[in-house]
Design a protein around this motif. Structure first.
Motif, PDB file in Angstrom:
ATOM      1  N   PHE A 105      36.552  30.371  60.201  1.00  0.00           N
ATOM      2  CA  PHE A 105      35.811  29.395  61.009  1.00  0.00           C
ATOM      3  C   PHE A 105      36.647  28.968  62.220  1.00  0.00           C
ATOM      4  N   ALA A 106      36.251  29.450  63.405  1.00  0.00           N
ATOM      5  CA  ALA A 106      36.958  29.107  64.646  1.00  0.00           C
ATOM      6  C   ALA A 106      36.134  28.119  65.474  1.00  0.00           C
ATOM      7  N   GLY A 107      36.604  27.798  66.667  1.00  0.00           N
ATOM      8  CA  GLY A 107      35.863  26.905  67.563  1.00  0.00           C
ATOM      9  C   GLY A 107      36.678  25.675  67.908  1.00  0.00           C
ATOM     10  N   ILE A 200      48.065  33.336  61.518  1.00  0.00           N
ATOM     11  CA  ILE A 200      48.069  33.084  62.961  1.00  0.00           C
ATOM     12  C   ILE A 200      46.957  33.940  63.568  1.00  0.00           C
ATOM     13  N   HIS A 201      46.227  33.320  64.479  1.00  0.00           N
ATOM     14  CA  HIS A 201      45.026  33.937  65.045  1.00  0.00           C
ATOM     15  C   HIS A 201      45.104  33.948  66.566  1.00  0.00           C
ATOM     16  N   CYS A 202      44.473  34.936  67.177  1.00  0.00           N
ATOM     17  CA  CYS A 202      44.249  34.864  68.622  1.00  0.00           C
ATOM     18  C   CYS A 202      42.983  35.635  68.958  1.00  0.00           C
ATOM     19  N   HIS A 203      42.421  35.327  70.076  1.00  0.00           N
ATOM     20  CA  HIS A 203      41.281  36.107  70.607  1.00  0.00           C
ATOM     21  C   HIS A 203      41.413  35.971  72.114  1.00  0.00           C
ATOM     22  N   ILE A 204      41.698  37.079  72.790  1.00  0.00           N
ATOM     23  CA  ILE A 204      42.121  36.958  74.187  1.00  0.00           C
ATOM     24  C   ILE A 204      40.993  37.163  75.192  1.00  0.00           C
ATOM     25  N   GLU A 278      37.891  40.496  64.373  1.00  0.00           N
ATOM     26  CA  GLU A 278      36.598  39.825  64.531  1.00  0.00           C
ATOM     27  C   GLU A 278      35.729  40.505  65.590  1.00  0.00           C
ATOM     28  N   PRO A 279      35.404  41.761  65.405  1.00  0.00           N
ATOM     29  CA  PRO A 279      34.595  42.421  66.431  1.00  0.00           C
ATOM     30  C   PRO A 279      33.157  41.910  66.421  1.00  0.00           C
ATOM     31  N   GLY A 280      32.616  41.676  67.593  1.00  0.00           N
ATOM     32  CA  GLY A 280      31.205  41.325  67.724  1.00  0.00           C
ATOM     33  C   GLY A 280      30.523  42.428  68.502  1.00  0.00           C
ATOM     34  N   ALA A 378      20.941  36.400  70.868  1.00  0.00           N
ATOM     35  CA  ALA A 378      21.796  35.282  70.458  1.00  0.00           C
ATOM     36  C   ALA A 378      21.901  34.219  71.545  1.00  0.00           C
ATOM     37  N   MET A 379      21.695  34.597  72.796  1.00  0.00           N
ATOM     38  CA  MET A 379      21.802  33.642  73.900  1.00  0.00           C
ATOM     39  C   MET A 379      20.440  33.324  74.511  1.00  0.00           C
ATOM     40  N   ALA A 380      19.374  33.773  73.874  1.00  0.00           N
ATOM     41  CA  ALA A 380      18.035  33.564  74.438  1.00  0.00           C
ATOM     42  C   ALA A 380      17.635  32.093  74.361  1.00  0.00           C
TER      43      ALA A 380
HETATM   44  N1  LLP Z   1      36.396  35.892  67.902  1.00  0.00           N
HETATM   45  C1  LLP Z   1      36.333  34.793  68.669  1.00  0.00           C
HETATM   46  C2  LLP Z   1      37.174  33.641  68.347  1.00  0.00           C
HETATM   47  C3  LLP Z   1      35.477  34.763  69.784  1.00  0.00           C
HETATM   48  O1  LLP Z   1      35.422  33.682  70.549  1.00  0.00           O
HETATM   49  C4  LLP Z   1      34.658  35.889  70.073  1.00  0.00           C
HETATM   50  C5  LLP Z   1      33.749  35.885  71.217  1.00  0.00           C
HETATM   51  C6  LLP Z   1      34.760  37.009  69.217  1.00  0.00           C
HETATM   52  C7  LLP Z   1      35.634  36.976  68.153  1.00  0.00           C
HETATM   53  C8  LLP Z   1      33.934  38.244  69.428  1.00  0.00           C
HETATM   54  O2  LLP Z   1      34.205  38.850  70.644  1.00  0.00           O
HETATM   55  P1  LLP Z   1      33.641  40.308  70.979  1.00  0.00           P
HETATM   56  O3  LLP Z   1      34.230  41.289  69.999  1.00  0.00           O
HETATM   57  O4  LLP Z   1      32.161  40.262  70.855  1.00  0.00           O
HETATM   58  O5  LLP Z   1      34.079  40.561  72.356  1.00  0.00           O
HETATM   59  N2  LLP Z   1      28.514  36.026  75.889  1.00  0.00           N
HETATM   60  C9  LLP Z   1      29.562  36.863  76.437  1.00  0.00           C
HETATM   61  C10 LLP Z   1      30.672  37.114  75.429  1.00  0.00           C
HETATM   62  C11 LLP Z   1      31.289  35.839  74.883  1.00  0.00           C
HETATM   63  C12 LLP Z   1      32.322  36.078  73.810  1.00  0.00           C
HETATM   64  C13 LLP Z   1      32.700  34.811  73.126  1.00  0.00           C
HETATM   65  N3  LLP Z   1      33.639  34.952  72.060  1.00  0.00           N
HETATM   66  C14 LLP Z   1      28.930  38.150  76.942  1.00  0.00           C
HETATM   67  O6  LLP Z   1      27.718  38.321  76.840  1.00  0.00           O
HETATM   68  O7  LLP Z   1      29.619  39.014  77.497  1.00  0.00           O
END
Ligand code: LLP
Length: 419
Positions: A105-107, A200-204, A278-280, A378-380
């Motif tokens: 749980f991040a944020g 320890i966590h990061c997301h760059i 944490e890939p999205g 998700a952003m609609a």
């Molecule tokens: N972990 C954390 C803490 C995050 O804040 C995010 C995304 C992810 C993982 C997943 O990131 P991904 O693998 O999806 O890059 N709405 C924007 C992208 C915002 C990302 C926010 N955080 C877009 O449409 O490009």
């Protein structure tokens, strides 16, 4: 290569997914319509899982990229954990049957209610973003007579070289804790008896297409963890590298996931840590298309506008980040034209693409905005009082299933307290 054409292809002049012409899906379910491929979600997860074979790891799919419960069910079925950023996302994860012990749980702005709820659900850990938040979680945990596991999200101050709205790992961003400040405040953390520091966590940042920022962040985290362990934080067992891996929207060249994994595997194993990622977008981005219908072709001066029934409320990425997403006609025709593809919203920023060369189209045609699986639905929003779109999932057998019905006008005003 992570691109949409693995799943969305022309077949006899018709754009298809798993053999199903998308034109048919649009006719059956209406537009605007999000269409996803189940196979894509499964294959992307497996690709990362396989690449990390050999290092103890947990993939926590980032719910925010595509949060339909049916998508989360597929991920849970694959064994995925979840990266959540709100009480609502925890609720979705649980509704999808995700094991709470796989939820992180991040944020930056967790409320007391969210913290308390997450403790009660016994999630794996909190990713803490400030000392103030640590104090809150500590207090709430002690009041419940429990100790909460936490990771600390640090800001490694590396430049992910991506759009400034989605770059998160620099000092000027609101995310995480400055590494130097963290080192100075070891005693403070030790004093919080309701917390146990386990990672320890990061997301760059997001949509990162180069390997060096990841490597630099990894190096900084490993050094930090080494120091913290020497300072007596012996419970640290996890390193969480966040998400951010880029995908192909247009012609981006990026590192193969295997190169990233090789780097990570070796160094994380050597440090005796368990890896969380944490890939999205990497999982969801190229598995979805937004189908819209062409209403009018309008000429103004020397510009041609293709006005569709979908707008920035359905897909905001082009408007908000100047994001490029390919646009295809679901039926291939002779010839092409250059046009701005726009929606009906009363904003000049309401467009899917500008000056695009696309197949000559006719009113009534169905257009696909490609690579819309991540941060689309998700952003609609309902801006201009438009109903949220419907979502369809195409199974591995090619059969489409409605996974979110289109809103009705009654749904739209249901929460407004009309006397
Ligand atoms: N972990 C954390 C803490 C995050 O804040 C995010 C995304 C992810 C993982 C997943 O990131 P991904 O693998 O999806 O890059 N709405 C924007 C992208 C915002 C990302 C926010 N955080 C877009 O449409 O490009």
């Amino acid at each position: 290569m992570n691109s949409y054409d693995a799943y969305f292809r022309y077949n006899d002049g018709e754009l298809t997914c798993e053999g199903l012409p998308l034109r048919e899906a649009a006719e059956r379910f209406g537009t605007p319509l999000y269409v996803y491929t189940e196979r894509g979600f499964r294959e992307r997860y497996m690709e990362i899982d396989r690449a990390l074979d050999g290092v103890p790891h947990l993939i926590c799919y980032s719910i925010k990229s595509n949060s339909n419960v049916n998508i989360l069910r597929i991920m849970a079925d694959m064994g995925s954990g979840m990266d959540v950023v709100s009480g609502g996302e925890i609720r979705r994860a649980l509704a999808a049957g995700v094991d709470p012990r796989k939820i992180v749980f991040a944020g930056v702005g967790k409320t007391d209610e969210e913290i308390s709820g997450a403790i009660d659900e016994k999630i794996l850990m909190f990713n803490c973003e400030s000392f103030e938040e640590m104090e809150r979680i500590d207090e709430i945990s002690r009041a419940k007579g429990t100790v909460s596991d936490i990771s600390i999200r640090v800001n490694p101050d590396v430049d992910a070289n991506t759009h400034h709205y989605i770059r998160t790992g620099r000092k000027e961003n609101k995310f995480g804790i400055d590494i130097d400040r963290l080192k100075e405040r070891g005693d403070f953390i030790r004093g919080l008896s309701g917390l146990r520091l386990i990672g320890i966590h990061c997301h760059i940042g997001s949509q990162i297409v180069e390997l060096p920022p990841f490597t630099a962040a990894l190096t900084r985290l490993l050094t930090l963890i080494g120091g913290l362990k020497r300072d007596g934080f012996s419970d640290i067992a996890y390193i969480n590298l966040g998400g951010g891996m880029g995908i192909r929207y247009r012609d981006e060249e990026f590192f193969p996931i295997e190169d990233w994994a090789r780097e990570v595997r070796g160094r994380v194993s050597a440090a005796g840590l368990k890896l969380i990622v944490e890939p999205g977008r990497y999982i969801s981005g190229n598995n979805g298309v937004l189908l819209v219908r062409l209403l009018y072709k309008k000429r103004t001066g020397d510009r041609l506008f293709l006005i569709t029934d979908g707008g920035m409320n359905d897909l905001i990425r082009p408007s908000l980040y100047s994001a490029y997403q390919n646009i295809l006609n679901c039926v291939r025709r002779e010839g092409s034209e250059v046009a701005d593809v726009v929606g009906p919203i009363c904003e000049s920023g309401d467009f899917f693409g500008k000056e695009r060369e696309i197949t000559t189209s006719l009113p009534g045609d169905c257009l696909g905005v490609m690579s819309s699986g991540a941060y689309g639905m998700a952003m609609a929003s309902r801006y201009n009082s438009r109903r949220l779109p419907a979502e369809v999932l195409i199974g591995v057998d090619g059969s489409p299933r409605l996974i979110r019905r289109r809103e009705t006008y009654e749904d739209m005003i249901a929460h407004e307290l009309v006397p």
